[in-house]
Design a protein around this motif. Sequence first.
Motif, short mmCIF file in Angstrom:
data_model
loop_
_atom_site.label_atom_id
_atom_site.label_comp_id
_atom_site.label_asym_id
_atom_site.label_seq_id
_atom_site.Cartn_x
_atom_site.Cartn_y
_atom_site.Cartn_z
N SER A 1061 0.66 -1.04 0.18
CA SER A 1061 0.13 -0.20 0.46
C SER A 1061 0.88 1.04 0.03
O SER A 1061 0.36 2.25 0.05
CB SER A 1061 -0.78 0.19 1.10
N GLU A 1062 2.18 0.79 -0.17
CA GLU A 1062 2.76 2.00 -0.03
C GLU A 1062 3.03 3.23 -1.10
O GLU A 1062 2.31 4.79 -0.93
CB GLU A 1062 4.41 1.73 0.97
N TYR A 1195 -16.86 -7.38 -0.98
CA TYR A 1195 -17.40 -7.79 -0.27
C TYR A 1195 -16.17 -8.12 1.11
O TYR A 1195 -15.86 -8.86 0.54
CB TYR A 1195 -18.29 -9.45 -0.36
N LEU A 1196 -16.73 -8.66 2.35
CA LEU A 1196 -16.17 -9.04 3.25
C LEU A 1196 -17.00 -10.43 4.07
O LEU A 1196 -17.59 -9.27 4.46
CB LEU A 1196 -15.21 -7.83 4.43
N THR A 1207 -6.39 -5.43 3.71
CA THR A 1207 -5.42 -5.63 2.00
C THR A 1207 -7.14 -5.50 1.15
O THR A 1207 -6.74 -4.40 0.09
CB THR A 1207 -6.26 -6.87 1.89
N ILE A 1208 -8.74 -4.75 1.81
CA ILE A 1208 -9.57 -4.48 1.13
C ILE A 1208 -9.43 -3.24 0.75
O ILE A 1208 -9.89 -2.31 -0.08
CB ILE A 1208 -10.77 -4.87 1.47
N TRP A 1212 -9.42 -0.52 -2.15
CA TRP A 1212 -10.37 0.04 -2.80
C TRP A 1212 -9.89 1.38 -2.57
O TRP A 1212 -10.14 2.72 -3.54
CB TRP A 1212 -11.82 0.21 -2.23
N ILE A 1213 -9.35 2.20 -1.76
CA ILE A 1213 -9.28 3.40 -1.45
C ILE A 1213 -8.36 4.18 -2.13
O ILE A 1213 -8.20 5.53 -2.87
CB ILE A 1213 -9.25 3.59 0.32
N GLY A 1214 -7.39 3.51 -2.79
CA GLY A 1214 -6.45 3.28 -4.12
C GLY A 1214 -7.40 3.90 -4.68
O GLY A 1214 -6.97 4.65 -5.87
#
Length: 1216
Positions: A1061-1062, A1195-1196, A1207-1208, A1212-1214
């Motif tokens: 995620s960095e 979904y989670l 991870t999720i 999606w925010i990225g």
Amino acid sequence: MSLPSTYSDNEPNFVDMVYNYDWPSTLLGPMNSWDPALINATNLCLKCAFPTCLYIIPGWVELYNKAWLPILKTKHPNALGKPIIEVWPEIYDFVTSQFESVRINKKGIFRKDQYFELQRDGYMEEAYFDYTFSPILKSDGSVCAIFTLAQETTHKVLNARRLKIMDEFGHLTSKVESLENACHRVMNVLSNNNAEIPYALIYFVEHNLIARLIATTFDYDDKKGWNIPDYLPEILEIIDLTKDIDKNYDTYITLKRDAATYSFLKCESWPIHLVIKEERKHIKVLLKNDSQAVLFSTKLDLGEGKVLSAILICGVNQRHTLDEKYMEFLQLVANQLNTFLLNAKSIEEERKLSKTLADLNRQKIMFFQGISHELKTPLTLMLSPLDDLINACSREASIMPYLQIIRPGEDSKIEGFDKGADDYLIKPFSAQELIARIRTNIELSQIRRKIIFQQCKQEETKQLLFSILNKIFSGLDLNETLLDIVKELHRRLPSQRVFIVSNDLSEFKNNKIIAIYEDSECITPMNNLFTEINDNYKNKLQTFTNLQEFLNNNSGIDICLDVYCDDVCKNVSILSMEIRLNNICWGWIKVYRSPNSIWLDSEIELLQQTSNQISLVITYAKILEENAANEIKVKAAEAAIKIKSQILANTSHELRTPLGAIMGILSSFENTSLVADQKDMVNIMTRASDVVLSLVDDILDAVSLDAQKVTLINRTFDLLELFENTIETFEKRAGAKKIELIVNCEVDMLPRFVRSDPDRLKQVLSHLLSNSIKFTNEGKSVLTISIKLQVIEEDKSDQIIKKGNLLIELYDISIGMDPEYIKHAWKSFSQGVMSITEKQDNIGLGLSVCKNLVEINGGEINVDSQLGKGSKLWFTWNIELLSITSSPLKTQISYVLPHAIKQKRILIIHPIEDARNAMLKYLKMIEKVDAFDTFDKGIRAAKRYKELNNQSAYDIVFINLYKNNEEEIMKATLELRELEVNNNHLVIIFIVFPNNEGIELAKKLIEKIGGKSFVLYAPITWKKLTNQFMHMEKNYVTDKNNKSPLASEYFHWYAANQDTSEDILEGDSKMKKCILCVDDNSTSLENTLQQISKLGYSTISATNGLEAVKLIDSEFKLLRDIFSSSFYSDIDQIKSQRISLILTECNLPIMSGFDISQVIKAMKPPISNIPIIVLTDLPMREIRNKCIESRINDYLAKPLKTEELETILTKWIGKN
């Protein structure tokens, strides 16, 4: 339910008897010392109206209520307070194995129509039960007793078997051809259904007292004769009963049973003469080995004063009591034999009459042929001179026409027969000849009419019996059926009234008319009937009907020619016939005619046959009534099971919410600093919560499968990736127990992308791997994957579809399974009682779920196992192969090693042959690969190669690393490095278990040996190997300064599959990202908010869907105001206030998560662009289509785990 003879209502209060029992003298001790849970269960048991029993630890001591007594029979009262081995030694092993299963698993079991052989009434009895075993738990969680509810279903099972036999009889009634054929058909039915009547014989006894064996159920051997058991009396094909006239049968044996006492005749030969002599309907006999049989007698009138007796010998099932119901069934069989014989008699009489007619016709022809021959001689003497005279006269002579008239025509008689004449006379004939010929033809006509009349009567009788049989199986009410029978009988028998009267039955009052039909206007006077029958024939019929001998030979028949009847207030002629059930008079069927009317023997026979059929109707109605009552009980049990399944499903769903909070909090400890003891405790709780979650999922799947709500959802996926990802989830568990998890497959033979349901395939594989690792203490677990191509098919659009069949085999050296357990392993809530281990801590649903899923896919699943020696479990799975036509695409999806690696020479040292073979299959495209089980063999091969080729033998060495071979590995690796030529930099790859011990051991060795060294986790998969080889081409560990970047190499294959995620969040703070959490459960919502906050994101929350939509609308209304007022000057403020992602529970009050998604997606951007992630405790396969329809992004699954959540969110925010 009746109580046994050992208990009566005159005894003291049963509950007081139990409480006052001498419990201190038993294994349980005084009752006041019992656990409170056991005392409460005792109170519940004694107050329960259903048969209930407690089996109490230690010793499984019995304590039961009053309703349990019919199950015990004569074992009461000695069974109270005694261990089960003393009460039920005959079923001790079977029942205690189920008790142990309930005790270990702490889960109840249910059995339906379970078969037992019980010694509870003086003999070994066949019995069937529906029952449940439920554990009674003490305060410390251990099981102190088994709570048992039982219902005996023996009568239901026996009635079903007996009804099947009667049904087969009904279908064969019309197919009999002769008396012997009727007997053989009865024997065929009984031999095919020998559970109720183990054997049977039929003897015919004629007036000369010679008994002849007609049919039997025993097999016949041409060499040995009849295969008859030794305990039966000698069975002769012909018996002279005159020798038994003076034989005494006075030895009677009394057998006492719980319900009644029965008397049997003790004899060494079949008492056939006694049955005929005393005109008994049946005789019960006791044979050599105390087995029982019943002899039935039925008589058949053959005419001309001859009577044929048929003796039916029925063997009695030694595991049944010869009670009233059993005798009633045997009597029905005897009645059916009588029906068959009567039908066969009618057919034989019809055949005999046809033969008589044929004989008469033949005699007529012979008579006329003889007359013709006798007349021809004188006529020839007369006509020969006439011919001479005609020939001598000229044709023109006036006398010629007169001479030709005198000569008769030769063809006239033939022409007469052709035109339908019955007889002929040849001229000249006398008046006496003419009268004799006319008289003969009149008599022949009368005989012919009599025969046709009898045939019509027989056909009417046959039709009546067939109509009664049809009514039996039509399902009509008993009274309606009897009324229809009376109407049909009235139509065929000229009479004033036909009715059926009952005789003292519980359903009716004494002598009540059950069915009646009368029509006085339609009566044909019997005095004028059949006037064409001559007086002699009529007198013979009347004489035969009135014979007292006939009435004596046919008991149950009553004829009164002129008697006054109160019900019609006049004199009538009465024909009355008994209706018998189980050799007891159930009632009568009566027919009224005008006084002094005669009764023909055919009419009496018709009424007798109708009486037998009415007996069958009443019996069948009783059986149907009993079966209907049993069906109600079955439906009630099914409803209870359905409610139980619903309760299980609801309970499982409710468990997921608090379980989610527990697992979420535990996952948040993963990246925190904890001491070793704290980490161990967290790990224990994590494993325990994973087990509970697995059980909850199993229960949900089992309930869905039972309700047939599961369907497979096919989609395209990477086949090998699915297998490897599933296997890698178990590598830590296998490594912790030091189990070699081996993947054996030909990767180049497997298709890469296929169509099927990957979630269900993964579920089956995960269940089997979990069980394998769970019950394997050490050694190996080998997973073999292969594929078999199937026939190519075409779909509706004429497209070619290639199908394949996967074969997945899992072999391990586990504790194995008991053969008895394997029989029930595929059923829900089944669990093995294994003597080697006590680790069965699940509820036995896994294999049941697997079997159901595999069968839905169209595959098979099975297991071969031996206790203590391991198991081999396999299943097949159907897939659809994708058609790839493009060559570049084919190359892209194939399994290829890096080109540089193909030129390398590789050595594998691993002690397990399966592991070596698996790696050889992966590396078969490489130029040189050697595999050995010891270091010595590998080093010798390297030295030999170096001597022959003057170069290093190997470029890469795979070494399996164990703690106990550390020194050997150290020595071998140093020796291998010494064999290097021209400093070729030998690469050593250690294969270790993924646990702390393996990591530390590998680090220690790498530091000592130096050089190019890498570490690879077991199990070895294609993905790990290819990632390792690609990494070696770019980066490798050097031996500079005796240091090795072990961590980066060790985790290379793992980190290569992770999205970091960095890069995504570079230059942007997580705190500027706001996540909206929507959940109506406060515990679950609080857990979700805490986990998100620990990941560094800001949060807001809502407790229902409507509140969430209003919150989003207000946030973006503020956003629009900022846009309009600042003209993009405060962009940082906009970013800080914007909601970046919505995390919502799918099942919410007022507005569900799916509704929220539809509302948000219907808005304008940027609101509609917000990613929506749904939280669910349901399997994704059940809600996938609804998620697609609602445009939900992802979904989670609950319970949430921190790493999955991170991870999720990163994903999606990225993107947003």
